[in-house]
Design an enzyme around this catalytic site. Structure first.
Site, PDB file in Angstrom:
ATOM      1  N   HIS A  99       0.851  -1.193   0.000  1.00 28.67           N
ATOM      2  CA  HIS A  99       0.000   0.000   0.000  1.00 28.67           C
ATOM      3  C   HIS A  99       0.887   1.245   0.000  1.00 28.67           C
ATOM      4  CE1 HIS A  99      -2.857   3.053   1.299  1.00 28.67           C
ATOM      5  NE2 HIS A  99      -3.798   2.233   0.865  1.00 28.67           N
ATOM      6  N   GLU A 171      -3.952   2.495  -7.125  1.00 32.07           N
ATOM      7  CA  GLU A 171      -4.349   3.594  -6.248  1.00 32.07           C
ATOM      8  C   GLU A 171      -3.427   4.786  -6.470  1.00 32.07           C
ATOM      9  OE1 GLU A 171      -6.597   1.910  -2.590  1.00 32.07           O
ATOM     10  OE2 GLU A 171      -4.479   1.961  -2.109  1.00 32.07           O
ATOM     11  N   GLY A 177      -7.595   9.689   0.098  1.00 30.86           N
ATOM     12  CA  GLY A 177      -7.961  10.493   1.258  1.00 30.86           C
ATOM     13  C   GLY A 177      -7.916  11.986   0.999  1.00 30.86           C
TER      14      GLY A 177
END
Ligand code: 13P
Length: 253
Positions: A99, A171, A177
């Site tokens: 991630h 991503e 976010g």
């Protein structure tokens, strides 16, 4: 063309203690009424894996359990790390690897991502390999190069058809976010490129079958538009996966 079962995976990041995690997964499960058109995964923090796993088993929800990271050794003097064996013992099926928050804040590189992938696959865990460019890389036109290098580095030495045992998530870091959302057609283009890279490494059939998710500010209001894109097979969801109502509405897009 291969039909790929859509996936909605919730990455709860560093949110929810064990009791809150159980409440959340129950609220999601009770709202799902057994629909299986979409594969649903939740990835709570390590400290909530056991209680969420027991709840999933007891209540027979059609929800899979995922972790957010895994170390590459089975055991040893690695203070603070969690091994693939430990995850297997908790009936974890999926594990997020690479991630961007791990790459940004914890020194994760394509090389360490690769080690984690080998270890996870070796123990029968299904990795969700995350790739994505940052804002500066996007603005300087390097998105496809960066993502290709992450795919090639991450998948080095992983041979054969891994389409049943590994999922990829694109991503873009600048869309995580933040208020910025990637345009669905742009995300689709990058994912098409990722599929090409996978094809060049492991063959066209694997590339057609492997699921590639999009992640970055996926919400009830934008999910159906994203899912219209032919290359996007689902979403890896942060913020919106912490609300049962929002996450269920994503699953029912
Ligand atoms: P947000 O959905 O909160 O933008 O997070 C995306 C993400 O990082 C999922 O892994």
């Amino acid at each position: 063309m291969a039909t790929r079962k859509p996936m909605m995976a919730g990455n709860w990041k560093m949110h929810k203690n064990a009791a809150e995690a159980v409440d959340l997964v129950r609220a999601i499960g009770n709202d799902l009424d057994g629909s299986t058109a979409v594969e649903v995964v939740v990835c709570p923090p390590f400290t909530a894996l056991k209680s969420v796993g027991v709840t999933l088993e007891y209540d027979k929800y059609e929800i899979k359990l995922g972790a957010q990271n895994v170390f590459w050794e089975d055991e040893g003097a690695y203070t603070g790390e969690i091994s693939p064996l430990m995850l297997k013992q908790l009936d974890v099926e999926y594990v997020i690897v690479g991630h961007s928050e791990r790459r940004q804040f914890f020194g994760e590189t394509n090389d360490t991502v690769n080690k984690r992938l080998h270890a996870a696959l070796g123990h029968g865990l299904k990795p969700i390999l995350c790739v994505g460019e940052n804002l500066e890389e996007r603005e300087s036109g390097r998105t496809t190069d960066v993502v290709a290098a992450q795919i090639k580095g991450g998948l080095a030495g992983i041979d054969g058809d891994f389409s049943e045992s590994l999922v990829i998530a694109y991503e873009p870091i600048w869309a995580i976010g933040t208020g910025r959302v990637a345009k669905p057609e742009d995300a689709n283009e990058v994912i098409r490129h990722i599929r090409e890279v996978v094809g060049s490494l492991n063959g066209a059939e694997t590339a057609q079958k492997v699921r590639i998710l999009y992640g970055g500010r996926v919400k009830p209001g934008n999910v159906s538009r994203l899912m219209e894109e032919p290359e996007i097979d689902g979403a890896l969801v942060g913020g919106a996966s912490l609300s049962a109502e929002d996450f269920v509405s994503l699953i029912k897009y």
